[in-house]
Design an enzyme around this catalytic site. Structure first.
Site: not given
Ligand SMILES: O=C(O)[C@H]1O[C@H](OP(=O)(O)OP(=O)(O)OC[C@H]2O[C@@H](n3ccc(=O)[nH]c3=O)[C@H](O)[C@@H]2O)[C@H](O)[C@@H](O)[C@@H]1O
Length: 455
Positions: A136-137, A159, A229, A243, A282, A323
């Protein structure tokens, strides 16, 4: 280099041809052409006439400036300008003379002394490796680099990356794509010199907070894989950077702040991370990656940059990466309820992908190691985000509450003062502007049903 040599020989040839031509056209009685050697006083007189001496001196000065002074300035530049500990160039680095010399010419425009630079040197393209280049990025970064004329080698294990993200560059001689997992070393030193950009697997799959056994095993493997990773991948790429004398940019994450006790988060905050929790693979993986990066910088003299990326969204996100933005958008398009985890009052700050890419490039090109927060300071609760998604896609969409995942950070918002001041960067695209651009991409991909199809 080859081009430079070629150019020079062409110049010689054309000068020779010119001279030959002028010789033919010179009348035999011309005083300028004589088969006899000049007498010494006549030669001295000739030399001092029509300011010839002045031209010779200016020529020597220009030659001195660009072919002697400039490389040495380039070499000492980073030591003088880096904000962190002085680089200790190891024998490894200084031994690899060909690549590090090339690097100093190719990739250090800011250390060049003021003055005229031969066009071939100024416009020389950079060669950049983007790991996760089909992701993506990574794919957006590839687009930007190719658009500005760089040579790019993308590395991806596919992946979560997709060929479809970079298919528009296939056939472009300035782009190569290698299927490789950075967990294993990659030996590219014979082909590379230039900046090394690092953009790695960045996904936490959270589709199913209470996984079935099969899914749990899979997720467990994924956790180990994520950690590998981040740690081994970073180590391998740092080794490569060392290197070949390349600059290395680590894409770290706001997750290094864990569930923060400081809000908004500045780069000086050390974070609040559970080392044995379900997210640690992570968070701690990225923290270790930062540690390794700084150790290679201080101990082995590798020129590094560190970005801490906050939640980013935009076209080409995986439809099913779990996400929140991709989930909500996909759910609203499919007319499914938007799944809000927990009470939905936790906050995040969402940045559009092109803003992030601009920040990464500014960081790569800048003279500061970092770390730098790269994120949009606009803060939203998940319920507020759901409302924006509803406004954008389907106002009648329903919300469904689900239990939250363990250790989910309660709030997150970047303090980007440092990036504003030192990189002259700040995000430009608000959530309400960015979301529709992502929605049309999601709609197209869902309609074409090509997700998962290997192109
Ligand atoms: O950008 C970042 O710093 C990080 O953000 C994400 O981690 P996170 O903040 O947990 O992002 P999400 O998985 O999108 O969750 C964000 C919030 O939305 C909530 N969420 C998630 C998915 C969903 O369907 N519903 C929902 O309410 C989660 O519980 C969380 O509180 C990514 O998973 C990481 O890879 C990334 O590095």
């Amino acid at each position: 280099m080859k081009q430079l040599h070629k150019q020079t020989s062409v110049n010689h040839r054309s000068r020779d041809e010119e001279m030959a031509g002028s010789h033919h056209s010179t009348p035999p009685c011309s005083p300028k052409v004589t088969k006899h050697p000049r007498s010494l006083p006549r030669s001295i007189h000739y030399f001092f006439r029509e300011q010839r001496l002045l031209f010779v001196l200016v020529g020597i000065l220009i030659g001195y400036t660009f072919f002697i002074l400039q490389p040495s300035l380039s070499r000492i530049g980073p030591h003088e300008t880096n904000t962190h500990a002085p680089l200790s160039i190891t024998s490894d680095l200084s031994d690899s003379s060909s690549s590090s010399n090339l690097f100093s010419v190719v990739d250090q425009p800011r250390y060049r002394p003021v003055g005229r630079v031969p066009a071939q040197i100024r416009n020389r393209r950079k060669r950049i490796v983007v790991t996760g280049g089909a992701g993506f990025v990574g794919s957006h970064l590839v687009d930007k680099l190719i658009a500005r004329g760089d040579d790019v080698i993308g590395i991806d294990n596919f992946f979560t990356g997709r060929r479809g993200n970079v298919v528009h560059h296939f056939g472009n001689p300035r782009f190569e794509l290698i299927r490789h997992d950075v967990v294993d070393p990659i030996l590219l030193e014979n082909f590379l010199a230039g900046i090394l950009s690092f953009s790695i697997l960045d996904t936490l799959f959270k589709d199913d907070p209470i996984p079935t056994l099969g899914l749990y095993l899979w997720i467990e493997n994924l956790d180990i894989r994520l950690y590998k990773t981040n740690v081994m991948g970073t180590l391998n790429m740092l080794g490569l950077a060392k290197r070949i004398g390349a600059r290395f940019l680590l894409t770290s994450t706001s997750e290094v702040y864990g569930d923060p006790l400081e809000h908004p988060q500045k780069e000086t905050y050390w974070g609040h991370v559970n080392p044995i929790g379900v997210r640690s693979c992570y968070d701690e993986g990225k923290r270790t990656a930062e540690t390794l990066t700084m150790d290679y910088h201080r101990g082995a003299g590798v020129e590094v940059r560190i970005a801490r990326i906050f939640n980013t969204y935009g076209p080409r996100m995986c439809l099913d990466d779990g996400r929140v933005v991709s989930n909500f958008v996909a759910q609203a398009i499919r007319k499914q309820p938007l799944t809000v985890y927990g009470d939905g009052l936790q906050t995040r700050s969402f940045q559009y992908v092109s803003d992030l890419v601009d920040g990464l490039v500014a960081l790569m090109e800048g003279e500061h190691v970092g770390p730098f927060n790269l994120g949009n300071p606009g803060e939203f609760t998940m319920l507020e985000l759901a409302e924006v998604v509803k406004e954008t896609i389907d106002p009648s969409a329903r919300i469904e509450f689900k239990s939250n995942t363990e250790d989910d950070p309660h709030k997150r918002k970047p303090d980007i003062t440092k990036a504003k001041e030192l990189l002259n960067w700040e995000p430009k695209i608000s959530l309400r502007e960015g979301l529709p651009r992502m929605v049309s991409d999601f709609r197209n991909r869902m309609l074409n049903e090509d997700e998962g199809k290997v192109l």
